[in-house]
Write an enzyme that holds these catalytic residues in place. Sequence first.
Site, PDB file in Angstrom:
ATOM      1  N   SER A  77       5.217  -0.393   3.497  1.00  0.00           N
ATOM      2  CA  SER A  77       3.895   0.405   3.491  1.00  0.00           C
ATOM      3  C   SER A  77       3.939   1.117   4.775  1.00  0.00           C
ATOM      4  O   SER A  77       4.759   0.725   5.772  1.00  0.00           O
ATOM      5  CB  SER A  77       2.800  -0.322   3.500  1.00  0.00           C
ATOM      6  OG  SER A  77       1.473   0.290   3.971  1.00  0.00           O
ATOM      7  N   TYR A 111      -2.056  -7.386   7.105  1.00  0.00           N
ATOM      8  CA  TYR A 111      -1.210  -6.575   6.058  1.00  0.00           C
ATOM      9  C   TYR A 111      -0.169  -5.971   6.692  1.00  0.00           C
ATOM     10  O   TYR A 111       0.867  -5.865   6.201  1.00  0.00           O
ATOM     11  CB  TYR A 111      -2.233  -5.454   5.248  1.00  0.00           C
ATOM     12  CG  TYR A 111      -1.686  -4.467   4.145  1.00  0.00           C
ATOM     13  CD1 TYR A 111      -1.286  -5.160   3.015  1.00  0.00           C
ATOM     14  CD2 TYR A 111      -1.099  -3.166   4.631  1.00  0.00           C
ATOM     15  CE1 TYR A 111      -0.598  -4.343   2.054  1.00  0.00           C
ATOM     16  CE2 TYR A 111      -0.626  -2.588   3.448  1.00  0.00           C
ATOM     17  CZ  TYR A 111      -0.418  -3.154   2.446  1.00  0.00           C
ATOM     18  OH  TYR A 111       0.231  -2.211   1.493  1.00  0.00           O
TER      19      TYR A 111
END
Length: 250
Positions: A142, A157
């Site tokens: 990501s 995350y």
Amino acid sequence: MSFKNECAIITGASRGIGRATALGLAAKGSYISIFDINEQGARQTASLIEDNFGQKVFVKKVDISKQEQVNQAVRETEEKFGNIHLLVNNAAIVNTTPFSEISLDEWQKVLDINLTGAFYCIKAVLPYMIKERKGKIVNVASIAAKVGGGLFGNVSYAVSKAGLVCLTKGVAKEMASYGINVNAIAPSATDTEMIKDFTGPKREAFIQSLPMGRVASPEEMASAIIFLLSDEASYITGEIMDVNGGLYMD
Ligand SMILES: NC(=O)c1ccc[n+]([C@@H]2O[C@H](COP(=O)([O-])OP(=O)(O)OC[C@H]3O[C@@H](n4cnc5c(N)ncnc54)[C@H](O)[C@@H]3O)[C@@H](O)[C@H]2O)c1
């Protein structure tokens, strides 16, 4: 680009980027093995593949944070298709609890699924790939890994995805001499369930700030993944490919 007689394991293909990747690969001839905690969604993906491409699909309910479940599903995949040349570590959860409030259990769950889950999958497929001296692994990281999170995902995350970036580079180095390529994509906002709660003025402002003025489709992420899995990417390994519409360039 053809994946005929190749088998691809894709985690988290019950929907979103994983489903788009499964459909895209099946369209190019690959057998598909789906590992997902959401069995019903995974079976829907399988039906879409069977109806549209007549391609064989194996679906297994797997929590990728459980090593024995991963190992068993990999064994069954090899028994069914006879090879495992392709792996897409796509399954993940997002977490929005601020760092100041997150508990250890919550932190650990994000790392167990997003990072250790990928570790289990890679460990389980490598013996088959090494034996055949053939393999392509793509990890779905990501943009959060590069900027520390903040948009949807919080620090946990972002850390899990940064770990995935290092896992990609490290395993790529170790496996290059065995004919195994390991790469990652770093997507930014993509129109899936994962960002369904990102709505209203905040979303609008974010979209305005995007050079392309729109979020990505799951199919645009799938295209990048499928390229990295293909023979066309044979000399690419350890690469973290930005797929972010120009949002962040490094
Ligand atoms: N959507 C975005 O904006 C975006 C941006 C950057 C990166 N990503 C990454 O792309 C990947 C796919 O995201 P998406 O947007 O399609 O998400 P999604 O939430 O739509 O899909 C995630 C999939 O993972 C599965 N899954 C979750 N926990 C699991 C577990 N423990 N075991 C097995 N399967 C599990 C879910 O059932 C689902 O099928 C993820 O790695 C995500 O972090 C997404």
